[in-house]
Design an enzyme around this catalytic site. Structure first.
Site, mmCIF file in Angstrom:
data_model
loop_
_atom_site.group_PDB
_atom_site.id
_atom_site.type_symbol
_atom_site.label_atom_id
_atom_site.label_comp_id
_atom_site.label_asym_id
_atom_site.label_seq_id
_atom_site.Cartn_x
_atom_site.Cartn_y
_atom_site.Cartn_z
ATOM 1 N N GLU A 102 25.915 -6.389 6.170
ATOM 2 C CA GLU A 102 24.499 -6.638 6.375
ATOM 3 C C GLU A 102 23.942 -7.204 7.192
ATOM 4 O O GLU A 102 24.614 -7.889 8.436
ATOM 5 C CB GLU A 102 24.480 -7.757 5.524
ATOM 6 C CG GLU A 102 23.525 -8.021 4.112
ATOM 7 C CD GLU A 102 23.789 -9.607 3.047
ATOM 8 O OE1 GLU A 102 24.526 -9.772 2.348
ATOM 9 O OE2 GLU A 102 22.843 -10.461 3.846
ATOM 10 N N CYS A 115 19.678 -10.523 13.237
ATOM 11 C CA CYS A 115 20.995 -11.113 12.948
ATOM 12 C C CYS A 115 22.148 -9.785 12.648
ATOM 13 O O CYS A 115 21.659 -9.265 11.972
ATOM 14 C CB CYS A 115 20.448 -12.074 11.560
ATOM 15 S SG CYS A 115 22.542 -13.184 11.166
ATOM 16 N N CYS A 122 35.218 -11.747 5.816
ATOM 17 C CA CYS A 122 35.584 -13.286 6.450
ATOM 18 C C CYS A 122 36.511 -13.743 5.775
ATOM 19 O O CYS A 122 36.737 -13.778 4.641
ATOM 20 C CB CYS A 122 34.331 -13.369 6.925
ATOM 21 S SG CYS A 122 34.644 -15.133 7.956
ATOM 22 N N CYS A 126 35.038 -20.500 4.478
ATOM 23 C CA CYS A 126 33.757 -21.629 4.000
ATOM 24 C C CYS A 126 33.654 -22.062 2.771
ATOM 25 O O CYS A 126 32.834 -20.791 1.735
ATOM 26 C CB CYS A 126 32.582 -21.304 5.065
ATOM 27 S SG CYS A 126 32.968 -20.866 6.796
ATOM 28 N N CYS A 129 30.251 -20.235 1.633
ATOM 29 C CA CYS A 129 29.669 -18.941 1.957
ATOM 30 C C CYS A 129 29.833 -17.863 1.413
ATOM 31 O O CYS A 129 31.013 -17.685 1.294
ATOM 32 C CB CYS A 129 29.870 -18.773 3.259
ATOM 33 S SG CYS A 129 29.328 -17.127 4.429
ATOM 34 N N GLY A 169 31.073 -12.267 9.237
ATOM 35 C CA GLY A 169 32.182 -12.562 10.122
ATOM 36 C C GLY A 169 32.328 -13.711 10.300
ATOM 37 O O GLY A 169 30.814 -13.975 10.833
ATOM 38 N N GLU A 170 33.603 -13.857 11.727
ATOM 39 C CA GLU A 170 33.687 -14.407 12.288
ATOM 40 C C GLU A 170 34.160 -13.834 14.251
ATOM 41 O O GLU A 170 35.265 -13.546 13.839
ATOM 42 C CB GLU A 170 34.626 -15.571 12.048
ATOM 43 C CG GLU A 170 35.634 -16.392 13.242
ATOM 44 C CD GLU A 170 34.577 -17.539 13.457
ATOM 45 O OE1 GLU A 170 33.384 -18.198 13.106
ATOM 46 O OE2 GLU A 170 34.021 -17.939 14.916
ATOM 47 N N SER A 201 27.962 -17.688 16.568
ATOM 48 C CA SER A 201 27.932 -18.627 16.414
ATOM 49 C C SER A 201 29.310 -18.617 15.832
ATOM 50 O O SER A 201 30.038 -17.759 15.344
ATOM 51 C CB SER A 201 26.722 -18.500 14.613
ATOM 52 O OG SER A 201 27.095 -19.528 14.058
ATOM 53 N N SER A 224 29.105 -23.605 14.089
ATOM 54 C CA SER A 224 28.907 -24.197 12.327
ATOM 55 C C SER A 224 30.230 -25.640 12.370
ATOM 56 O O SER A 224 30.554 -25.708 12.183
ATOM 57 C CB SER A 224 29.411 -23.692 11.714
ATOM 58 O OG SER A 224 29.003 -22.260 11.874
ATOM 59 N N LEU A 225 29.333 -26.606 12.078
ATOM 60 C CA LEU A 225 29.700 -28.102 12.176
ATOM 61 C C LEU A 225 29.701 -28.613 10.979
ATOM 62 O O LEU A 225 30.714 -28.719 9.859
ATOM 63 C CB LEU A 225 28.583 -28.436 13.540
ATOM 64 C CG LEU A 225 29.652 -30.307 13.015
ATOM 65 C CD1 LEU A 225 30.920 -30.767 13.609
ATOM 66 C CD2 LEU A 225 28.308 -31.438 14.340
ATOM 67 N N ASN A 300 22.064 -22.538 1.324
ATOM 68 C CA ASN A 300 21.437 -21.550 -0.083
ATOM 69 C C ASN A 300 22.166 -21.711 -0.509
ATOM 70 O O ASN A 300 23.656 -20.923 -1.282
ATOM 71 C CB ASN A 300 21.746 -20.018 0.736
ATOM 72 C CG ASN A 300 19.981 -19.740 1.658
ATOM 73 O OD1 ASN A 300 19.079 -19.753 1.044
ATOM 74 N ND2 ASN A 300 20.532 -18.725 3.120
ATOM 75 N N CYS A 343 24.020 -16.113 2.817
ATOM 76 C CA CYS A 343 23.922 -15.109 3.881
ATOM 77 C C CYS A 343 25.619 -14.401 3.386
ATOM 78 O O CYS A 343 26.197 -14.215 2.237
ATOM 79 C CB CYS A 343 24.424 -15.943 4.977
ATOM 80 S SG CYS A 343 24.023 -17.412 5.211
HETATM 81 N N1 SAH Z 1 31.622 -17.219 11.442
HETATM 82 C C1 SAH Z 1 30.183 -17.706 12.093
HETATM 83 C C2 SAH Z 1 29.135 -17.042 11.447
HETATM 84 C C3 SAH Z 1 28.987 -17.060 9.702
HETATM 85 S S1 SAH Z 1 27.291 -17.328 9.579
HETATM 86 C C4 SAH Z 1 30.325 -19.377 12.293
HETATM 87 O O1 SAH Z 1 31.167 -19.687 11.398
HETATM 88 O O2 SAH Z 1 29.935 -19.601 12.406
HETATM 89 C C5 SAH Z 1 25.504 -18.204 10.347
HETATM 90 C C6 SAH Z 1 25.886 -19.742 9.717
HETATM 91 O O3 SAH Z 1 25.297 -19.477 8.393
HETATM 92 C C7 SAH Z 1 27.260 -20.598 9.428
HETATM 93 O O4 SAH Z 1 26.605 -21.716 10.419
HETATM 94 C C8 SAH Z 1 27.603 -20.541 8.824
HETATM 95 O O5 SAH Z 1 28.081 -21.394 7.704
HETATM 96 C C9 SAH Z 1 25.990 -20.995 7.796
HETATM 97 N N2 SAH Z 1 26.410 -20.561 6.511
HETATM 98 C C10 SAH Z 1 27.340 -20.011 5.767
HETATM 99 N N3 SAH Z 1 26.428 -19.378 3.767
HETATM 100 C C11 SAH Z 1 25.754 -20.200 4.201
HETATM 101 C C12 SAH Z 1 25.421 -20.894 3.172
HETATM 102 N N4 SAH Z 1 25.204 -20.538 2.068
HETATM 103 N N5 SAH Z 1 23.793 -21.391 3.373
HETATM 104 C C13 SAH Z 1 23.644 -22.054 4.862
HETATM 105 N N6 SAH Z 1 24.135 -21.820 5.795
HETATM 106 C C14 SAH Z 1 25.410 -21.079 5.134
#
Ligand code: SAH
Length: 357
Positions: A102, A115, A122, A126, A129, A169-170, A201, A224-225, A300, A343
Site C-alpha cells: 500500500e 507515504c 511487518c 504493534c 496496527c 513495514g519497519e 518512521s 513511534s512512541l 484508526n 494503515c
Molecule cells: N514501522 C514504522 C512505520 C509504521 S506506520 C513505525 O513503527 O514507526 C507509521 C505510524 O502509524 C507508526 O507510528 C505506527 O505506530 C502508526 N500506526 C499504525 N497503525 C495505526 C493505527 N491503526 N492507528 C494509528 N496509528 C497507527
C-alpha cells in the site's frame, strides 16, 4: 507473461536499486563508453522510463542487452481510491512476484507528500496496527521503494516534494535497502529530492537508529512512541521489551546530536490507554529538554482489534496539557477520511477478499 517468463524476469538484476557509481561500473565492465551510464541513469531517475525500449538515444543493441541483463521494477496498480474530500489517493500496488503493498499520496499546502511501504507486511507486531496481523512476508528492495514514489508521481502528473516512510513495514528492519533508497533519492543528478524532505518512521530499533545517525543523511527521524512509560509501551508494542524506553530515547538524542535534525515523536491516542492527565505529565517529563515535536494520531480502529480512539475533546485536552508544559505538539490532520482504512487495511482487505483478482 506466463509464470516461467515471470520467474526468468525476476532473475535479472534490478537496475533501479543501483547507485550511479554502481551503474557506471557495470556499464564500463560491459565495454560501453562511460557517458552511456549517465544517459541510462538519467532515463531511470530523471525521466523515469518504464522500459529500456523507451531509452531512444541508446543504440538498439545496447537497449537489447540491457533488457537481457537488468529489469526495471514496475508496480501494477491493483486498486486506487481517491478521497472526495481532499484528493488523497490510496494505491494498492502488486509487485513483480505478486505480493501487494500500500502507498498513499496526500496533498498539503506545501505540495504533494508520498507515504510509502518498506516491507511486505511487518514483523514488529504493534497491537493496533493492521500491517502486523499477517507478519512480515519480505523486505522491499530500494528499487521497489523508488517505484512507489515514481508511480504515484506519474498518477498525479506532478512532482512529489515530500516522502514519509510510514506505510507497511519497519524501515530500520530493512536497513541496507533503506539507506540505499535514501542515497538514490537524494542524488542531485537523479531523483534529486532534498533528504530534509524525507521522514523515516521507526518503532525504535536502537542499533539502527544509532547507525542511521552516522550515515550523514539529514532525514527527519520519527519515533513511534505511543506511550509515556515502559510498562504502557510494552502493552502496545512488543518491540519495547527488546529495546527499553531509556535506550530508545538515548539513541534518539544521539540522532539529534549528530544530525541536528529535530526529532518527531508519533503518539497514537488509544482510548483508556495513554491519554489521561497522568500520561500527559509522564510524557512531558520524558521528553523534557529534547528538541522535539509530538504528533498525536487518533488511533484508526482495526477490525481485528478492539482499540478505540478517544473522542475529539479528550484528544484536544491531552494536547492542551502538553502545550501547557511547553511542548510542541499537533494533532495529525486526517487525510482522506472517506477512504481511510487504518494503515495496512487496504492490503489486509484485499488479502482476505475471496473475490480478489
Ligand atoms: N514501522 C514504522 C512505520 C509504521 S506506520 C513505525 O513503527 O514507526 C507509521 C505510524 O502509524 C507508526 O507510528 C505506527 O505506530 C502508526 N500506526 C499504525 N497503525 C495505526 C493505527 N491503526 N492507528 C494509528 N496509528 C497507527
Amino acid at each position: 507473461m506466463n509464470e516461467t517468463q515471470a520467474d526468468k524476469a525476476l532473475e535479472r538484476e534490478d537496475i533501479l536499486s543501483m547507485s550511479r557509481k554502481e551503474l557506471e561500473e557495470q556499464i564500463l565492465l560491459s565495454g560501453e563508453k562511460p557517458f552511456r551510464a549517465g544517459q541510462i541513469y538519467g532515463w531511470l531517475h530523471v525521466r523515469h522510463a518504464e522500459s529500456f525500449d523507451d531509452m531512444t538515444n541508446l543504440p538498439k543493441a545496447l537497449r537489447k542487452s540491457l533488457g537481457e541483463r537488468f529489469r526495471i521494477p514496475v508496480l501494477r496498480e491493483v486498486r486506487v481510491l481517491t478521497s472526495q474530500i481532499d484528493g488523497t489517493m490510496k494505491f494498492l500496488f502488486a509487485l513483480e512476484d505478486g505480493n501487494v503493498i500500500e502507498s498513499v499520496l496526500m496533498r498539503y499546502s506545501y505540495g504533494l507528500s508520498a507515504c510509502i511501504s518498506s516491507q511486505v507486511g511487518c514483523s514488529m507486531g504493534c497491537r493496533f496496527c493492521a500491517s502486523a496481523i499477517g507478519g512480515r512476508v519480505r523486505d522491499l528492495c530500494a528499487g521497489e521503494m523508488i517505484a512507489q514514489v515514481v508511480q504515484m508521481e506519474r498518477a498525479a502528473g506532478e512532482r512529489i516534494g515530500h516522502v514519509v516512510i510510514m506505510g507497511s513495514g519497519e524501515p530500520l528492519d530493512n536497513y541496507e535497502n533503506l539507506v540505499r533508497f535514501l542515497r538514490i533519492m537524494g542524488d542531485p543528478k537523479g531523483e534529486c529530492l532534498s533528504l530534509r524532505d524525507i521522514t523515516v518512521s521507526t518503532c525504535g530499533i536502537v542499533p539502527n537508529i544509532r547507525a542511521l545517525a552516522g550515515e550523514g543523511l539529514p532525514v527527519t527521524l520519527a519515533l513511534s512512541l505511543h506511550a509515556p512509560s515502559q510498562e504502557k509501551r510494552e502493552k502496545l508494542m512488543p518491540i519495547a521489551k527488546k529495546y527499553p524506553l531509556p535506550q530508545v530515547l538515548d539513541a534518539m538524542k544521539e540522532y539529534y546530536d549528530r544530525t541536528g535534525r529535530r526529532i518527531t515523536f508519533e503518539y497514537s491516542c488509544v482510548d483508556g490507554e495513554n491519554t489521561s492527565p497522568g500520561d500527559a505529565q509522564m510524557l512531558a517529563e520524558l521528553v523534557r529538554g529534547m528538541n522535539c515535536h509530538i504528533n498525536l494520531i487518533p488511533v484508526n480502529p482495526v477490525e481485528e482489534r478492539s482499540w478505540r480512539r478517544p473522542n475529539r475533546a479528550k484528544i484536544e485536552a491531552f494536547r492542551g496539557m502538553l502545550e501547557k508544559r511547553g511542548i510542541s505538539v499537533t494533532i495529525r490532520r486526517e487525510m482522506g477520511r472517506d477512504i481511510n482504512g487504518a494503515c495496512g487495511q487496504l492490503r489486509r482487505g484485499f488479502m482476505t477478499d475471496p473475490e480478489r483478482t
